[in-house]
Design an enzyme around this catalytic site. Structure first.
Site, mmCIF file in Angstrom:
data_model
loop_
_atom_site.group_PDB
_atom_site.id
_atom_site.type_symbol
_atom_site.label_atom_id
_atom_site.label_comp_id
_atom_site.label_asym_id
_atom_site.label_seq_id
_atom_site.Cartn_x
_atom_site.Cartn_y
_atom_site.Cartn_z
ATOM 1 N N ASP A 201 82.842 31.120 10.594
ATOM 2 C CA ASP A 201 83.692 30.911 11.765
ATOM 3 C C ASP A 201 85.118 31.302 11.397
ATOM 4 O O ASP A 201 85.383 31.733 10.270
ATOM 5 C CB ASP A 201 83.595 29.465 12.273
ATOM 6 C CG ASP A 201 83.711 29.399 13.799
ATOM 7 O OD1 ASP A 201 84.751 29.822 14.327
ATOM 8 O OD2 ASP A 201 82.753 28.954 14.457
ATOM 9 N N HIS A 276 85.161 34.520 16.519
ATOM 10 C CA HIS A 276 85.074 33.442 15.518
ATOM 11 C C HIS A 276 84.965 34.042 14.121
ATOM 12 O O HIS A 276 84.175 33.581 13.294
ATOM 13 C CB HIS A 276 83.883 32.526 15.811
ATOM 14 C CG HIS A 276 84.094 31.614 16.985
ATOM 15 N ND1 HIS A 276 84.927 30.521 16.942
ATOM 16 C CD2 HIS A 276 83.617 31.662 18.255
ATOM 17 C CE1 HIS A 276 84.928 29.920 18.122
ATOM 18 N NE2 HIS A 276 84.155 30.600 18.941
ATOM 19 N N GLU A 344 82.289 32.896 22.997
ATOM 20 C CA GLU A 344 83.740 32.746 23.157
ATOM 21 C C GLU A 344 84.541 33.936 22.651
ATOM 22 O O GLU A 344 85.581 33.747 22.025
ATOM 23 C CB GLU A 344 84.208 31.457 22.457
ATOM 24 C CG GLU A 344 83.599 30.215 23.053
ATOM 25 C CD GLU A 344 84.103 28.927 22.417
ATOM 26 O OE1 GLU A 344 84.503 28.031 23.184
ATOM 27 O OE2 GLU A 344 84.098 28.826 21.179
#
Ligand code: ACM
Ligand code: ZN
Length: 773
Positions: A201, A276, A344
């Site tokens: 991440d 990420h 995202e």
């Protein structure tokens, strides 16, 4: 399917057995968790001794049994015997007519018979036996004087879902290998069979990749910002020391995978893309779009605009890099799945990047969203050509989807995954609102800080993934359910254990047990039994299920104080004189209506023993208290309920407004009074973009039509966008004017400025209480 009657259900929690241990008595309820499909209690018990002999058919069974009897070696000081195809009292017998994972268990005082079709079934039978043993079986040192017995039972069992998962985020918080192993053992006990390992991440790259050593030399380490919570942490500067982190060597991974395999847990690696990814971009910045001109470091927090740095979709060397990484991942993880993330991804840099734009042109893609589709499909094709199946978050359904990709429904109630199901994709449900274990697991006043609202043990338990309105084919594409543990707010391994346990047990029962066999009061007792095993393993599990949630509501000129605990087996006792609640204090039977300032203290008790923390509930009293508010918002009752909010803005004591909401409400004092000061409580929580309004105006009226301005507060940007978490009482002098109606209007502060940790995000305004003297 056979149905339990209630009396049969109660039999599933086996009688209380008192055990004499070397140093104390323990009273322990024994039960199998998750609740088996069918269980019948017999009489008497089987006692394990050094003469106990396990009979297996082959080396695979022998391996499972060796692991099981090592518990006795450590905790009981003897080792049951293990023989192949000979005589003995505990027999493992292959029954090919059973399904994979299913088992039959027959325990009598003389012997135990275990039947299953495969290693999974035998393993699960052994875990059921483990949970029926005294919890001291989990100890790593020998305890004398315990009878290692299990009650006579007959069990027929098989799971509801094939995918029973836990996602563990070791990127936000690096969890040492030993803790990962212990969690896997606890998963095995619960018959949870998939560890979705979130290894990558913005906040860390945790997997050694030999071809790219900087991924762990650089990408596994970040600046120390542990002085403030995750969401308030500022981005790193070039050259700052990076002391926080860690990674798993390839040897560590092999050990984790082998340990998990023995416990029938499949470790599914997640390699996030295209977003990420600040950890790998910190190591290899050439993989980002060339338009990025800021320093890319491993992020200690949310990252603000820096989190928009993602892999360049126009640069072929990004795909070469990812293929190389996948090549090593495949050698390390025997799982048939690789999870490619996909969530995202903000596409601001792709919009500006000439390479990404050239890719859009060349591939005739309509927009950046479809560029992500191209990205995911290209990597997915590589993965599937290597013989693996692709998994991804539900954002994969926003563009052309990789063929056969398995979708993880997380947004909202997980329903975005149904877009995939409509196209025939299999899916796993892990809805954030229920199964994200980062959320508060109990009344928030007692919980360590996190982002949002509550997912209690009961919320997780009550979750039913299959909805009535679903077409039948959706249910057949549902592989199962997963709890997802994001670790933003974990700073030590104990923080991870606290969030996981006992909620993982609730996930396990939802994943394994048929809905008609679920029963909350029975489950709670099974949890006690499982928790006893956890405690013996040294795990400090959360006791949030014993804490009290208060709801205070203005009613008939007083305050109605409701108190609730999710455990049905506790009694709540309380005091109103400031003294500590004891078993002799008043029993809470119905919500009292209180009419003055005082402190109510309450706690839960079982058999005379206090179980949860004491709830200290101070009620304030002023002219506004218990008076009605006319504004039309659901939470506005909290503005006059006599209870101040805590520093957790989601504790149900705050009334909030978003950007488009006009802030305006009128307090009715129900008679004209001389008013001297007005104050309203207002919280700043910088990391959550919660700030004071720019303007607060108070107007007074006697007829609710003609209002005169009594005062106004104006705050500058510097006064509004302060760091930290704190509460202000915003105060206005009313000069003793007489009025019945008090109208409050306010103007939100607008977008957070560029130097904020949430730049450009619209701030929210939250008030907890109006106080008028
Ligand atoms: C996610 O929570 N971004 C999968
Ligand atoms: Zn680019």
């Amino acid at each position: 399917m056979r149905k339990y009657t209630l009396s049969l259900l109660l039999l599933l929690v086996l009688p209380l057995w008192a055990q004499q241990t070397s140093n104390r008595y323990i009273t322990q309820t024994r039960s199998i968790l998750p609740c088996p499909m069918q269980l019948t209690s017999g009489s008497g018990s089987y006692v394990f001794t050094s003469r106990t002999t396990f009979v297996v058919e082959d080396e695979e069974q022998a391996n499972l049994v060796r692991s099981f009897i090592s518990l006795f070696t450590q905790a009981a000081g003897f080792t049951p015997k293990l023989v192949v195809n000979k005589k003995g009292d505990i027999r493992l017998i292959t029954d090919a007519s059973l399904k994979s994972e299913a088992y039959r268990l027959q325990v009598t005082p003389k012997n135990i018979t275990v039947k299953a079709a495969d290693a999974k079934g035998f393993f699960y039978a052994l875990q059921s036996i483990r949970l029926l043993l005294p919890a001291a079986i989990e100890r790593s040192t020998v305890t004398k004087g315990i009878e290692w017995n299990i009650p006579s039972v007959q069990v027929t069992d098989e799971p509801r879902f094939g995918y029973r998962g836990l996602m563990l985020d070791v990127a936000r918080f690096f969890l040492p290998k030993e803790n990962v192993l212990r969690i896997i053992d606890c998963m095995g006990m619960l018959k949870i069979n998939k560890l979705h390992f979130h290894l990558v991440d913005d906040n860390g790259w945790r997997l050694q990749i030999k071809k790219y050593p900087r991924l762990t030399e650089v990408g596994a380490w970040r600046v120390d910002r542990t002085d403030v919570p995750f969401h308030s942490r500022r981005n790193p500067k070039a050259g700052e020391p990076t002391s926080i982190g860690g990674f798993y060597t390839q040897e560590d991974i092999k050990e984790i995978v082998a340990y998990a395999a023995l416990r029938q847990v499949e470790v599914i690696p997640e390699i996030e893309m295209p977003a990420h990814t600040n950890s790998s971009l910190a190591a290899y910045p050439q993989l980002a779009c060339p338009v990025i001109d800021h320093f890319i470091g491993v992020l200690p927090g949310l990252g603000g605009n820096n989190a928009n740095a993602i892999y360049c979709a126009g640069n072929d060397s990004v795909f070469t890099f990812l293929q190389d990484v996948i090549d090593e991942v495949i050698t390390l993880f025997p799982s048939r799945y690789i999870h490619l993330g996909g969530d995202e991804a903000q596409k601001m840099t792709w919009e500006k990047c000439p390479l990404c734009q050239a890719r859009i042109q060349k591939e005739k893609l309509p927009n950046e969203e479809e560029l992500q589709g191209y990205f995911m499909k290209r990597v997915a094709k590589y993965v599937t050509e290597k013989g693996k199946e692709v998994m991804g978050w539900d954002e994969l359904t926003n563009s052309a989807m990789p063929e056969g990709a398995i979708i993880f429904g997380w947004q909202g109630m997980g329903t975005a995954a149904l877009k995939g199901a409509k196209l025939g994709h299999r899916f796993v449900m892990t809805p954030a609102r229920i199964l994200y274990l980062i959320r508060y697991q109990g009344p928030q006043w007692f919980e360590p800080l996190t982002y949002f609202g509550n997912n209690t043990l009961k919320d997780v338990y009550d979750y039913e993934p299959i909805q009535k309105e679903w077409k039948p084919e959706y249910a057949s594409l549902l592989m199962g359910v997963q709890a997802s543990l994001w670790t933003e707010f974990c700073d030590k391994p104990e923080d991870v254990d606290y969030l996981l346990f006992p909620r993982l047990a609730a996930l396990a029962e939802g994943a394994w047990t048929l809905p008609e066999n679920k029963n909350w009061p029975r489950f709670i007792q099974s949890v006690d039994s499982y928790n006893a095993h956890l405690a013996e393993k040294g795990i400090v599990y959360a006791r949030s299920m014993y804490n009290i949630q208060h709801t205070v509501t203005p009613q008939s000129g007083g305050l109605r104080v409701q108190q609730e605990c999710i455990r049905p087996d506790v009694e709540i006792r309380y005091t109103l004189d400031g003294s500590e609640p004891t078993i002799a204090s008043a029993l809470y039977e119905q919500a009292p209506i209180l009419r003055s300032a005082l402190t109510m203290k309450s706690a839960t008790f079982i058999e005379g023993k206090q179980m949860g923390q004491t709830l200290v509930l101070p009620l304030i009293w002023n002219k506004a208290t218990a008076k009605p508010i006319r504004g039309g918002r659901p939470y506005e009752r909290v503005l006059t309920n006599g209870v101040r909010g805590s520093l957790k803005q989601t504790d149900f004591e705050w009334c909030g407004w978003d950007k488009s909401d006009s802030i305006s409400f009128t307090l009715d004092l129900e008679k004209s009074e001389n008013l001297h000061t007005f104050a309203i409580g207002c919280i700043t929580n910088y990391g959550m973009a919660v700030h004071k309004p720019a303007v607060i105006r108070v107007e007074l009226s006697n007829n609710n039509t003609d209002f005169d301005t009594a005062g106004e507060l104006n705050f500058t940007s510097e006064e509004i966008f302060c760091e930290g978490t704190f509460i202000d009482n915003c105060t206005i002098d009313l000069g003793g004017k007489k009025a019945r109606y008090v109208r409050v209007t306010a103007k939100g502060p607008g977008e957070c400025p560029e130097n904020h940790v949430r730049p450009g995000q619209e701030s929210r305004v939250l008030f907890d209480e109006i106080m008028i003297d």
